[in-house]
Enzyme design. Structure first.
Site, PDB file in Angstrom:
ATOM      1  N   SER A  32       6.535   6.170 -10.871  1.00  0.00           N
ATOM      2  CA  SER A  32       6.936   4.716 -10.491  1.00  0.00           C
ATOM      3  C   SER A  32       7.278   4.483  -8.929  1.00  0.00           C
ATOM      4  O   SER A  32       7.868   5.579  -8.577  1.00  0.00           O
ATOM      5  CB  SER A  32       7.907   4.316 -11.536  1.00  0.00           C
ATOM      6  OG  SER A  32       9.308   4.836 -11.209  1.00  0.00           O
ATOM      7  N   PHE A  77       5.446  -0.409  -5.981  1.00  0.00           N
ATOM      8  CA  PHE A  77       4.423  -1.305  -6.505  1.00  0.00           C
ATOM      9  C   PHE A  77       4.401  -1.421  -8.148  1.00  0.00           C
ATOM     10  O   PHE A  77       4.347  -2.550  -8.482  1.00  0.00           O
ATOM     11  CB  PHE A  77       3.074  -0.457  -6.001  1.00  0.00           C
ATOM     12  CG  PHE A  77       1.736  -1.373  -6.369  1.00  0.00           C
ATOM     13  CD1 PHE A  77       1.438  -2.640  -5.880  1.00  0.00           C
ATOM     14  CD2 PHE A  77       1.242  -0.987  -7.720  1.00  0.00           C
ATOM     15  CE1 PHE A  77       0.346  -3.069  -6.490  1.00  0.00           C
ATOM     16  CE2 PHE A  77       0.129  -1.499  -8.261  1.00  0.00           C
ATOM     17  CZ  PHE A  77      -0.257  -2.473  -7.603  1.00  0.00           C
ATOM     18  N   ASN A 120      -1.177  -6.553  -0.713  1.00  0.00           N
ATOM     19  CA  ASN A 120      -0.927  -5.291  -0.568  1.00  0.00           C
ATOM     20  C   ASN A 120      -1.785  -4.561  -1.777  1.00  0.00           C
ATOM     21  O   ASN A 120      -2.396  -3.599  -1.431  1.00  0.00           O
ATOM     22  CB  ASN A 120       0.665  -4.381  -0.803  1.00  0.00           C
ATOM     23  CG  ASN A 120       1.339  -4.797   0.365  1.00  0.00           C
ATOM     24  OD1 ASN A 120       0.939  -5.259   1.451  1.00  0.00           O
ATOM     25  ND2 ASN A 120       2.704  -5.050   0.190  1.00  0.00           N
ATOM     26  N   ASP A 171       1.133   4.876   6.045  1.00  0.00           N
ATOM     27  CA  ASP A 171       2.125   4.979   5.010  1.00  0.00           C
ATOM     28  C   ASP A 171       2.059   6.569   5.056  1.00  0.00           C
ATOM     29  O   ASP A 171       2.393   6.802   3.518  1.00  0.00           O
ATOM     30  CB  ASP A 171       2.391   4.343   4.102  1.00  0.00           C
ATOM     31  CG  ASP A 171       3.711   4.127   3.370  1.00  0.00           C
ATOM     32  OD1 ASP A 171       4.618   4.498   3.961  1.00  0.00           O
ATOM     33  OD2 ASP A 171       3.659   3.834   2.004  1.00  0.00           O
ATOM     34  N   ASN A 218       2.935  10.043  -1.010  1.00  0.00           N
ATOM     35  CA  ASN A 218       1.812   9.469  -1.053  1.00  0.00           C
ATOM     36  C   ASN A 218       0.775  10.715  -0.969  1.00  0.00           C
ATOM     37  O   ASN A 218      -0.569  10.200  -0.522  1.00  0.00           O
ATOM     38  CB  ASN A 218       1.604   8.417   0.156  1.00  0.00           C
ATOM     39  CG  ASN A 218       2.387   7.229  -0.490  1.00  0.00           C
ATOM     40  OD1 ASN A 218       2.694   6.874  -1.303  1.00  0.00           O
ATOM     41  ND2 ASN A 218       2.832   6.513   0.918  1.00  0.00           N
TER      42      ASN A 218
END
Length: 646
Positions: A306, A309, A341, A425, A430
């Protein structure tokens, strides 16, 4: 002329006889009333059209004729003058179109008789074009008032005032077919343009109520159908030429091979043209009226992560049985800030396509005001999860693994930057890990990736902050990995901001403390000072990380330079080109050694031959000496003497 001759329908004659008729006309003085009296005396109430035409004089109203009409009359009256062609006769008829045969078109029952111009009397010769005469008030010969309809032109008194005048009260309209036969306009009728027909339709023409009602119903139904059929599409801003692709859709004009005069077809074609030129509309994330695709096509196994977003779920697709990662937004996105986004991530995934170091994208859809994105499932989780687990057990990635991480993520950034995009980012959460035992294939750039561990593959994901390099719309990411120039809104070196964030990501993977979000230590890092790393790294790796966070973005290496750096290409991680160079060098050395070996072999052979020759010589010499010794001995020895002793 008798009353019976007027009432009896005259015999039908061909218009082609007008030319010969004109040449045989005989003029005699006298009034119309006198001619009628003579006819009554003779009892010729059934006289033919030729007799009445030959014996009728001119109308006594020539004073008000125009100069052009007078000249035409003078030419006809001159002796020996004949019309040059039937077209000249029709020209004369047009000049005197206010009376005579021109006026015969407007009457009632007697309007079918064709009056020969210049005579003022009615001729019973039937004209074939009288059935097509128009009663329009517009005429090439315009008169000053409603009473100026005499054959002499405008301003002349009406001949019908005379009780003996044979001229009825006809409007001044020329014969319709005769006027077309003049061929005054050589060009064909030009069809109306699209705009003129649209204006005619909009202005509202005279139509039957019933037909217009059905027409409007059909057209309204057609418009509703076209509106439903016209798809609403988004314009991807990350495509190479989004403006050209959008403008090309506007140029798809539907060409017609012919023009239809029907107003229905014309209006329908205009509406189709407007549909094609209509700009594409943007689809918002709204509730879908269909059944839930998520529950229909996928079976949810577990929740695997989670973030800001939303949540990520591990799901199995019911159709193919493969495992996918479904990313679902937390809150409804329609009209919210996160909607942009979400759409940006979908746009970037669609443009980037498939790359071994970028998380693969499959599809996306909106459901109940939530965005759902179907991505590749990475069974190793994220790098942030691995760093947290290593920090808990006090274990860190080794220097070899850090180089592997630098090289793989650097190749992913090189691909993204080659598409004129920047990630903006890059951080451990990520970057995802995929553990597989399948050997890697050759990359698109031709570099051999077989040296990479076949157990770990690092992939870049979460493209919600991706933007174009040429026209950036920067949405600042995590402040812990944000470069200082981006904070100062200097977007001239955006790819170097990804390099800065990658260096700090490797520092975190090496075991450094969590990075600060602000404060003095945050500024020290932006000044080029590396955070403290708990393990000892080689000087080359440390220097590379220091260059990657240099305060001047121009001093930082690009993604292309990073993947070709000598530190990352060790003895076991050399590129194919470097291996080829070393192979050529070894081949050269081998060739030199082969030459030396041949020389040594030749020398050994020569030495062996010389040794064999010397041995042969020595053997021959020893044999010769032995032969000479035996002969000498034989010479010195005395002959044997036999003795007999008794």
């Amino acid at each position: 002329m008798s009353f019976l001759s007027r009432q009896q329908p005259p015999p039908t004659r061909r218009v082609g006889a007008a030319y010969s008729l004109r040449q045989k006309l005989i003029f005699s003085p006298g009034s119309d009333c006198e001619e009628e009296e003579e006819e009554e005396e003779e009892g010729s109430g059934h006289s033919t059209g030729e007799d009445s035409a030959f014996q009728e004089p001119d109308s006594p109203l020539p004073s008000a004729r125009s100069p052009a009409e007078a000249e035409a009359e003078r030419r006809r009256r001159s002796p020996g003058a004949e019309p040059s062609s039937p077209g000249e006769l029709e020209d004369d008829l047009l000049l005197q179109g206010g009376g005579g045969g021109a006026q015969a078109a407007g009457g009632g029952a007697e309007g079918d008789s064709w009056e020969e111009e210049g005579f003022g009397s009615s001729s019973p010769v039937k004209s074939p074009s009288t059935a097509y005469f128009l009663s329009s008030p517009f005429s090439p010969v315009r008169c000053g008032g409603p009473g100026d309809a005499s054959p002499q032109g405008c301003g002349a008194p009406r001949a019908m005032d005379d009780p003996c005048s044979p001229q009825p009260d006809y409007p001044s309209t020329p014969p319709h077919k005769t006027f077309r036969k003049l061929r005054l306009f050589d060009t064909p009728h030009t069809p109306k343009s699209l705009l003129s027909k649209a204006r005619v339709i909009d202005s509202g023409s005279v139509k039957l109520r019933g037909s217009s009602l059905f027409m409007d119903t059909e057209k309204s139904g057609k418009r509703e159908f076209d509106t439903r059929q016209t798809p609403q599409v988004n314009i991807n801003p990350f495509t190479p030429d989004p403006v050209l692709l959008h403008s090309s859709g506007r140029c798809r004009g539907r060409k017609r091979a012919y023009f239809n005069d029907s107003s229905e077809d014309m209006e329908a074609s205009d509406y189709e043209f407007e549909d094609e030129t209509r700009p594409a509309k943007r689809i918002t994330i709204t509730e879908s009226n269909m059944k839930s695709r998520y529950t229909t096509e996928f079976h949810e196994l577990e929740k695997i992560g989670s973030g800001e977003f939303g949540s990520v779920f591990k799901c199995v697709k019911r159709l193919d049985g493969c495992i996918y990662a479904i990313k679902r937004s937390k809150k409804p996105l329609a009209g919210s800030v996160d909607e942009q986004n979400a759409l940006r991530e979908v746009y970037a995934h669609a443009v980037l396509g498939q790359h071994p170091h970028v998380v693969r994208y499959f599809s996306a859809w909106a459901e109940d005001d939530h965005m759902l994105i179907q991505n590749e499932y990475c069974n190793g989780g994220s790098l942030a999860d691995a760093i947290s687990e290593n920090y808990r057990v006090m274990s860190y990635l080794t220097e070899v693994e850090l180089k592997d991480l630098l090289l793989q993520v650097g190749r992913g950034l090189r691909y993204i930057h080659s598409m004129s995009l920047v990630h903006m980012d890059i951080k451990p959460s990520n970057i995802f890990i995929s553990r597989t035992s399948i050997p890697n294939a050759v990359s698109e750039e031709g570099d051999e990736d077989d040296w990479i561990s076949n157990k770990v593959m690092f992939k870049i994901g979460d493209l919600g902050h991706v933007t174009r390099i040429s026209s950036p719309q920067v949405e600042e990411g995590d402040s812990r990995f944000l470069a200082n120039e981006v904070l100062q809104e200097n977007y001239s070196h955006l790819p170097k901001a990804d390099i800065f964030a990658l260096a700090l990501t490797v520092v975190c993977a090496a075991g450094a403390e969590p990075l600060p979000r602000n404060g003095e230590q945050w500024h020290e890092i932006r000044q080029g000072r590396l955070p403290r790393i708990p393990q000892v790294l080689s000087q080359e790796v440390t220097e590379l990380l220091r260059v990657m966070i240099h305060p001047d973005p121009e001093r930082r290496p690009s993604a292309m330079e990073l993947v070709k750096h000598s530190v990352l290409l060790s003895a076991s991680r050399k590129s194919a080109e470097q291996l080829r160079i070393e192979l050529n060098a070894e081949k050269f050395k081998n060739s030199l050694l082969q030459k030396e070996l041949k020389k040594a072999q030749m020398a050994a052979k020569v030495a062996a031959e010389e040794r064999a020759l010397f041995t042969d010589r020595m053997a021959t010499r020893s044999t010769t000496q032995s032969n000479r010794t035996s002969r000498l001995i034989g010479k010195k020895m005395n002959r044997s003497v036999s003795l007999t002793i008794y």
